[in-house]
Each structure stands twice: as structure tokens, then as C-alpha cells.
Motif scaffolding. Structure first.
Motif, PDB file in Angstrom:
ATOM      1  N   THR A  71       1.528  34.629  33.602  1.00  0.00           N
ATOM      2  CA  THR A  71       1.475  36.014  34.109  1.00  0.00           C
ATOM      3  C   THR A  71       0.168  36.196  34.876  1.00  0.00           C
ATOM      4  N   GLY A 121      -1.988  45.392  28.359  1.00  0.00           N
ATOM      5  CA  GLY A 121      -3.226  44.852  27.819  1.00  0.00           C
ATOM      6  C   GLY A 121      -3.727  43.598  28.493  1.00  0.00           C
ATOM      7  N   TYR A 122      -4.942  43.272  28.130  1.00  0.00           N
ATOM      8  CA  TYR A 122      -5.620  42.049  28.582  1.00  0.00           C
ATOM      9  C   TYR A 122      -6.845  41.870  27.698  1.00  0.00           C
ATOM     10  N   ILE A 168      -2.356  37.790  33.666  1.00  0.00           N
ATOM     11  CA  ILE A 168      -3.328  38.291  32.681  1.00  0.00           C
ATOM     12  C   ILE A 168      -4.757  37.871  32.988  1.00  0.00           C
ATOM     13  N   GLY A 189       1.687  51.880  34.179  1.00  0.00           N
ATOM     14  CA  GLY A 189       0.670  50.993  34.738  1.00  0.00           C
ATOM     15  C   GLY A 189      -0.503  51.876  35.114  1.00  0.00           C
ATOM     16  N   ARG A 190      -1.600  51.244  35.532  1.00  0.00           N
ATOM     17  CA  ARG A 190      -2.809  52.035  35.764  1.00  0.00           C
ATOM     18  C   ARG A 190      -2.899  52.692  37.133  1.00  0.00           C
ATOM     19  N   ASN A 223       4.087  44.381  35.777  1.00  0.00           N
ATOM     20  CA  ASN A 223       3.803  42.967  35.999  1.00  0.00           C
ATOM     21  C   ASN A 223       4.139  42.146  34.770  1.00  0.00           C
ATOM     22  N   SER A 247      -0.430  55.746  33.820  1.00  0.00           N
ATOM     23  CA  SER A 247      -1.070  56.095  32.553  1.00  0.00           C
ATOM     24  C   SER A 247      -1.906  54.921  32.087  1.00  0.00           C
ATOM     25  N   ASN A 248      -3.160  55.202  31.783  1.00  0.00           N
ATOM     26  CA  ASN A 248      -4.064  54.135  31.340  1.00  0.00           C
ATOM     27  C   ASN A 248      -4.043  54.053  29.812  1.00  0.00           C
ATOM     28  N   ALA A 249      -3.646  52.904  29.284  1.00  0.00           N
ATOM     29  CA  ALA A 249      -3.526  52.732  27.831  1.00  0.00           C
ATOM     30  C   ALA A 249      -4.888  52.776  27.128  1.00  0.00           C
ATOM     31  N   MET A 303       4.996  40.149  31.502  1.00  0.00           N
ATOM     32  CA  MET A 303       6.023  40.288  30.461  1.00  0.00           C
ATOM     33  C   MET A 303       6.665  41.667  30.464  1.00  0.00           C
ATOM     34  N   GLY A 304       5.882  42.706  30.721  1.00  0.00           N
ATOM     35  CA  GLY A 304       6.412  44.067  30.718  1.00  0.00           C
ATOM     36  C   GLY A 304       7.438  44.254  31.827  1.00  0.00           C
ATOM     37  N   GLY A 354       2.659  32.875  23.229  1.00  0.00           N
ATOM     38  CA  GLY A 354       1.686  31.809  23.481  1.00  0.00           C
ATOM     39  C   GLY A 354       1.141  31.966  24.885  1.00  0.00           C
ATOM     40  N   GLY A 366       4.349  47.886  32.469  1.00  0.00           N
ATOM     41  CA  GLY A 366       5.622  47.332  32.956  1.00  0.00           C
ATOM     42  C   GLY A 366       5.601  46.974  34.430  1.00  0.00           C
TER      43      GLY A 366
HETATM   44  N1  NAP Z   1      -0.132  35.951  29.334  1.00  0.00           N
HETATM   45  C1  NAP Z   1      -0.436  35.443  28.171  1.00  0.00           C
HETATM   46  O1  NAP Z   1      -0.651  34.219  28.046  1.00  0.00           O
HETATM   47  C2  NAP Z   1      -0.485  36.333  26.935  1.00  0.00           C
HETATM   48  C3  NAP Z   1      -0.502  35.705  25.681  1.00  0.00           C
HETATM   49  C4  NAP Z   1      -0.481  36.496  24.533  1.00  0.00           C
HETATM   50  C5  NAP Z   1      -0.426  37.872  24.639  1.00  0.00           C
HETATM   51  N2  NAP Z   1      -0.429  38.465  25.865  1.00  0.00           N
HETATM   52  C6  NAP Z   1      -0.317  39.922  25.916  1.00  0.00           C
HETATM   53  O2  NAP Z   1       0.829  40.291  26.658  1.00  0.00           O
HETATM   54  C7  NAP Z   1       0.684  41.598  27.183  1.00  0.00           C
HETATM   55  C8  NAP Z   1       1.141  41.631  28.619  1.00  0.00           C
HETATM   56  O3  NAP Z   1       0.283  40.838  29.416  1.00  0.00           O
HETATM   57  P1  NAP Z   1       0.787  39.896  30.592  1.00  0.00           P
HETATM   58  O4  NAP Z   1       0.401  38.524  30.238  1.00  0.00           O
HETATM   59  O5  NAP Z   1       2.171  40.210  30.960  1.00  0.00           O
HETATM   60  O6  NAP Z   1      -0.257  40.336  31.733  1.00  0.00           O
HETATM   61  P2  NAP Z   1      -0.100  40.931  33.191  1.00  0.00           P
HETATM   62  O7  NAP Z   1       0.852  40.141  34.014  1.00  0.00           O
HETATM   63  O8  NAP Z   1      -1.500  41.094  33.680  1.00  0.00           O
HETATM   64  O9  NAP Z   1       0.536  42.376  32.936  1.00  0.00           O
HETATM   65  C9  NAP Z   1      -0.185  43.340  32.234  1.00  0.00           C
HETATM   66  C10 NAP Z   1       0.482  44.676  32.403  1.00  0.00           C
HETATM   67  O10 NAP Z   1      -0.255  45.644  31.671  1.00  0.00           O
HETATM   68  C11 NAP Z   1      -0.679  46.676  32.545  1.00  0.00           C
HETATM   69  N3  NAP Z   1      -1.965  47.142  32.082  1.00  0.00           N
HETATM   70  C12 NAP Z   1      -3.100  46.435  31.866  1.00  0.00           C
HETATM   71  N4  NAP Z   1      -4.044  47.230  31.379  1.00  0.00           N
HETATM   72  C13 NAP Z   1      -3.502  48.456  31.282  1.00  0.00           C
HETATM   73  C14 NAP Z   1      -3.969  49.697  30.833  1.00  0.00           C
HETATM   74  N5  NAP Z   1      -5.213  49.865  30.395  1.00  0.00           N
HETATM   75  N6  NAP Z   1      -3.131  50.756  30.862  1.00  0.00           N
HETATM   76  C15 NAP Z   1      -1.853  50.627  31.309  1.00  0.00           C
HETATM   77  N7  NAP Z   1      -1.355  49.476  31.751  1.00  0.00           N
HETATM   78  C16 NAP Z   1      -2.174  48.409  31.733  1.00  0.00           C
HETATM   79  C17 NAP Z   1      -0.670  46.082  33.939  1.00  0.00           C
HETATM   80  O11 NAP Z   1      -0.380  47.081  34.873  1.00  0.00           O
HETATM   81  P3  NAP Z   1      -1.391  47.612  36.026  1.00  0.00           P
HETATM   82  O12 NAP Z   1      -2.153  46.434  36.519  1.00  0.00           O
HETATM   83  O13 NAP Z   1      -0.420  48.171  37.020  1.00  0.00           O
HETATM   84  O14 NAP Z   1      -2.222  48.617  35.365  1.00  0.00           O
HETATM   85  C18 NAP Z   1       0.523  45.130  33.844  1.00  0.00           C
HETATM   86  O15 NAP Z   1       1.724  45.830  34.051  1.00  0.00           O
HETATM   87  C19 NAP Z   1      -0.775  41.985  26.948  1.00  0.00           C
HETATM   88  O16 NAP Z   1      -0.871  42.845  25.830  1.00  0.00           O
HETATM   89  C20 NAP Z   1      -1.433  40.661  26.640  1.00  0.00           C
HETATM   90  O17 NAP Z   1      -2.583  40.806  25.843  1.00  0.00           O
HETATM   91  C21 NAP Z   1      -0.460  37.724  27.016  1.00  0.00           C
END
Ligand code: NAP
Length: 251
Positions: A185, A89-90, A187, A37-38, A16, A59-61, A18-19, A181, A14
């Protein structure tokens, strides 16, 4: 109207994207929110921006030891979670020939084991009428080169939506998924791609999208609010695509 008045939500990842947008949307609708977050730095920064109705847990997922601590850490703030958004995730993007065992384990530990055991640990805190939302991806619908491990891990999450829903029906807990889609972010920062590669990908992808734009995190947040709220009281076991038509249209 505050759609989540007196509710508490737990959002993994949460800090960054979408979270974070979902945490904002939930708070604007009357909820208290716990985010993960991590790192302490990212979690503290996000909590400061979210304000008094947010708390954070580092907390690391991808670490089972962290996940098995979650219940205790959550209980320092609340005994009840009404909405669980498993979002952290990523991906690691690589060709079949070049994927390493380390990359494979990192992605599966975080997305498959991480999702499963987070739900397992938080479920005992969730009362009747609660909502669980899992974050998947449009990639499971179309298949793209270099995305094999990420997409396979998300396909497992997609499968959890259905099995968890079946199992949680008797508890009167709804389980659904959001399939985003391309969303604007951070990601790509976790993928190992260089800034040039990231910019090149965004420039190449944008004209191919039905609406010629990436989605906004707020568009996912509004969907999460819908699925979390009573507006979706008869919606159970579905995956809602929020991809601007990417997986289902051709123009
Ligand atoms: N962006 C896209 O186009 C897209 C498309 C389809 C699905 N998704 C999915 O949407 C979800 C959210 O991604 P986002 O695009 O919003 O990316 P983002 O802006 O990079 O945000 C990811 C969030 O997840 C946290 N995070 C990452 N790895 C972690 C871990 N191992 N443990 C705990 N927290 C963790 C990050 O926090 P910290 O950095 O503080 O740890 C951050 O808050 C993911 O599951 C991704 O696969 C994204």
C-alpha cells in the motif's frame, strides 16, 4: 452472491490501500459505502473511482473535533451503519531516543483516541447484527526496532477488540480485528521515510517473508468482507492474522 446486499458500510481511510480495496469489495457485494480521508482531493478521487454506491466524508481520524462531527455528517446519507471498518492510520518510525512528543501524540491521537471515539460515535447508528472491524498489525506479535509508538498504539487497538466485543455482545454487534502483515500500500508515504529508504526497506524485507512477497490490499478486503458478512456470524472478539504466516512461522 451479494454478501452485503442492502447493507451500508463506513470505512475510515478508504481513499487508498486496504480501505479503498475493502470499499471496492463491499460495493461488489451489494453494499453502499461511506469512506473517509484527510483531504477533499483524495476523498473525491476515490469516490469517483468507486462509483455511485460510494460517498465520501473529509475527516481526520486524529482530530477529535472531526470525529465528533461524524454522526451528523453520516446522517446526511443514512441513519444506519451495518459495518464499521476502523482502518485509517499509519506509523511514525523512530528510535526510542529520537521519538518526539509530536510524533507520539500524532500516532496515539489517530490510532488510540481516533479508534475509540470513532466507534463511540458510530455505534448508536449500528443495529443488531452489525459488525465492527478494527485494523491492527502483525508488529504487536513480534516487536521490531523503531516501531515502539506505532506498535504500542496498535496494541491498544488490539485490546479494544476484546473489550468492545464484550460490551457489544448485548447489542448483538460482533467486533473483530484484522492483523495485516506487510501489505503493498502507500503506508510508507506517511512515515517520513524517503523514497530510497522505502525502496530499500521493501527490497530488504521481501526475501524474509514466508511467501517472499508482500500481501495485496485485496487480500485484506476479502477478509474484511468475511468478517463483515453472515459467513462470520459466530465469530466475535478475535483478531484474524492476514500476514502470510509472518508472525507464526519460521523457515
Ligand atoms: N501496509 C501495511 O503493511 C500495514 C500492515 C499492518 C497494518 N496496517 C494498517 O492498515 C491500515 C491501512 O493502511 P494502508 O496500508 O492501507 O495505508 P495507505 O495505503 O496509506 O492508506 C491509508 C488510508 O488511511 C487514510 N488516513 C491516513 N491517516 C488518516 C487520518 N488521520 N484520518 C483519516 N484518514 C487517514 C488515508 O487517506 P488520506 O491520505 O486520503 O487521508 C488512506 O485512505 C492502517 O491502520 C495501517 O496502520 C498496514
Amino acid at each position: 452472491m451479494e454478501k452485503l446486499k442492502n447493507k451500508t458500510a463506513f470505512i475510515t481511510g478508504g481513499t487508498n490501500g486496504m480501505g479503498f480495496a475493502t470499499a471496492q469489495e463491499f460495493i461488489n457485494n451489494g453494499a453502499k459505502v461511506i469512506i473517509t480521508g484527510r483531504s477533499e482531493r483524495t476523498v473525491n478521487k476515490a469516490v469517483e473511482e468507486l462509483g455511485k454506491n460510494a460517498v465520501g466524508i473529509v475527516s481526520n481520524a486524529g482530530e477529535l473535533s472531526d470525529i465528533f462531527e461524524l454522526q451528523n455528517l453520516i446522517k446526511k446519507h443514512t441513519n444506519t451503519i451495518d459495518v464499521l471498518f476502523v482502518n485509517a492510520g499509519y506509523g511514525k518510525f523512530n528510535s526510542i531516543e529520537n521519538v518526539t512528543i509530536e510524533e507520539f501524540n500524532e500516532v496515539f491521537d489517530m490510532l488510540v483516541k481516533g479508534t475509540f471515539f470513532t466507534v463511540q460515535q458510530v455505534l448508536p447508528l449500528m443495529p443488531q447484527g452489525s459488525s465492527i472491524i478494527l485494523n491492527t498489525t502483525f508488529l504487536t506479535d513480534i516487536g521490531q526496532p523503531n516501531m515502539s509508538i506505532y506498535t504500542a498504539a496498535k496494541a491498544a487497538v488490539q485490546s479494544f477488540i476484546k473489550t468492545f466485543a464484550a460490551e457489544c455482545t448485548s447489542k448483538n454487534i460482533r467486533v473483530n480485528g484484522i492483523s495485516p502483515g506487510y501489505i503493498k500500500t502507500n503506508i510508507f508515504n506517511n512515515t517520513g521515510m524517503s523514497t530510497e529508504q522505502i525502496e530499500g526497506t521493501i527490497d530488504a524485507v521481501t526475501p524474509t517473508l514466508p511467501f517472499k512477497r508482500f500481501g495485496e490490499p485485496s487480500e485484506i478486503a476479502k477478509t474484511a468482507l468475511f468478517l463483515a458478512s453472515d459467513d462470520a456470524s459466530y465469530i466475535h472478539g478475535i483478531e484474524l492474522r492476514v500476514d502470510g504466516g509472518l508472525s507464526k512461522t519460521k523457515s
